[in-house]
Design a protein around this motif. Structure first.
Motif, PDB file in Angstrom:
ATOM      1  N   SER A  49      -9.183 -45.895  -0.738  1.00 18.24           N
ATOM      2  CA  SER A  49      -8.254 -44.779  -0.616  1.00 18.24           C
ATOM      3  C   SER A  49      -8.053 -44.456   0.853  1.00 18.24           C
ATOM      4  N   ASP A  50      -7.137 -43.571   1.110  1.00 16.43           N
ATOM      5  CA  ASP A  50      -6.836 -43.136   2.466  1.00 16.43           C
ATOM      6  C   ASP A  50      -8.037 -42.393   3.064  1.00 16.43           C
ATOM      7  N   PRO A  51      -8.420 -42.695   4.299  1.00 17.18           N
ATOM      8  CA  PRO A  51      -9.554 -41.998   4.920  1.00 17.18           C
ATOM      9  C   PRO A  51      -9.367 -40.484   5.016  1.00 17.18           C
ATOM     10  N   THR A  52      -8.132 -40.026   4.957  1.00 15.52           N
ATOM     11  CA  THR A  52      -7.879 -38.588   5.001  1.00 15.52           C
ATOM     12  C   THR A  52      -8.514 -37.889   3.802  1.00 15.52           C
ATOM     13  N   VAL A  53      -8.509 -38.558   2.659  1.00 15.83           N
ATOM     14  CA  VAL A  53      -9.122 -37.987   1.458  1.00 15.83           C
ATOM     15  C   VAL A  53     -10.608 -37.752   1.693  1.00 15.83           C
ATOM     16  N   TYR A  54     -11.273 -38.704   2.331  1.00 11.40           N
ATOM     17  CA  TYR A  54     -12.695 -38.570   2.603  1.00 11.40           C
ATOM     18  C   TYR A  54     -12.957 -37.453   3.614  1.00 11.40           C
ATOM     19  N   ALA A  55     -12.090 -37.342   4.605  1.00 10.51           N
ATOM     20  CA  ALA A  55     -12.245 -36.291   5.612  1.00 10.51           C
ATOM     21  C   ALA A  55     -12.088 -34.905   4.998  1.00 10.51           C
ATOM     22  N   ILE A  56     -11.105 -34.762   4.125  1.00 15.69           N
ATOM     23  CA  ILE A  56     -10.895 -33.472   3.465  1.00 15.69           C
ATOM     24  C   ILE A  56     -12.070 -33.149   2.555  1.00 15.69           C
ATOM     25  N   THR A  57     -12.540 -34.149   1.804  1.00 12.35           N
ATOM     26  CA  THR A  57     -13.696 -33.945   0.932  1.00 12.35           C
ATOM     27  C   THR A  57     -14.916 -33.551   1.740  1.00 12.35           C
ATOM     28  N   PHE A  58     -15.139 -34.232   2.854  1.00  4.16           N
ATOM     29  CA  PHE A  58     -16.271 -33.916   3.723  1.00  4.16           C
ATOM     30  C   PHE A  58     -16.186 -32.470   4.204  1.00  4.16           C
ATOM     31  N   GLY A  59     -15.032 -32.077   4.695  1.00  6.16           N
ATOM     32  CA  GLY A  59     -14.869 -30.726   5.227  1.00  6.16           C
ATOM     33  C   GLY A  59     -15.029 -29.637   4.180  1.00  6.16           C
ATOM     34  N   VAL A  60     -14.401 -29.830   3.044  1.00  6.23           N
ATOM     35  CA  VAL A  60     -14.444 -28.793   2.002  1.00  6.23           C
ATOM     36  C   VAL A  60     -15.843 -28.651   1.419  1.00  6.23           C
ATOM     37  N   THR A  61     -16.450 -29.754   1.031  1.00  8.79           N
ATOM     38  CA  THR A  61     -17.774 -29.649   0.429  1.00  8.79           C
ATOM     39  C   THR A  61     -18.833 -29.280   1.453  1.00  8.79           C
ATOM     40  N   GLY A  62     -18.650 -29.706   2.688  1.00  9.61           N
ATOM     41  CA  GLY A  62     -19.558 -29.272   3.747  1.00  9.61           C
ATOM     42  C   GLY A  62     -19.487 -27.769   3.957  1.00  9.61           C
ATOM     43  N   PHE A  63     -18.267 -27.223   3.911  1.00  4.77           N
ATOM     44  CA  PHE A  63     -18.104 -25.779   4.070  1.00  4.77           C
ATOM     45  C   PHE A  63     -18.731 -25.023   2.901  1.00  4.77           C
ATOM     46  N   ILE A  64     -18.564 -25.554   1.693  1.00  4.52           N
ATOM     47  CA  ILE A  64     -19.184 -24.916   0.531  1.00  4.52           C
ATOM     48  C   ILE A  64     -20.701 -24.914   0.662  1.00  4.52           C
ATOM     49  N   ALA A  65     -21.260 -26.041   1.079  1.00  2.00           N
ATOM     50  CA  ALA A  65     -22.712 -26.122   1.268  1.00  2.00           C
ATOM     51  C   ALA A  65     -23.171 -25.156   2.356  1.00  2.00           C
ATOM     52  N   TYR A  66     -22.395 -25.042   3.420  1.00  2.00           N
ATOM     53  CA  TYR A  66     -22.714 -24.107   4.505  1.00  2.00           C
ATOM     54  C   TYR A  66     -22.739 -22.667   3.995  1.00  2.00           C
TER      55      TYR A  66
END
Length: 75
Positions: A49-66
């Motif tokens: 898939s597009d790397p943008t999908v991974y970047a968005i997933t990383f940011g959103v779930t990282g923020f939730i974990a934070y």
């Protein structure tokens, strides 16, 4: 109206420790979820898939974990 008690004053040491903890939690939470998503995409499609999908997933779930770590630290 909130009945939350006043938070205790933050010291420089506590701020540094919390910064490190929150950073690690953000990186681990976001990294794990983006890695799992990458494995799923690779299993379903050889093109991935597009790397943008991974970047968005990383940011959103990282923020939730934070935010979860912040709630735990504040009590």
């Amino acid at each position: 109206m909130s009945t939350r008690p006043n938070p205790r004053p933050i010291t420089a040491t506590r701020a540094l420790v919390l910064f490190v903890v929150y950073t690690v939690v953000f990186a681990l939470g976001g990294g794990l979820s983006a890695g799992i998503m990458a494995l799923v995409f690779e299993a379903l499609s050889p093109q991935g898939s597009d790397p943008t999908v991974y970047a968005i997933t990383f940011g959103v779930t990282g923020f939730i974990a934070y935010r979860l770590a912040q709630r735990v630290a504040e009590g």
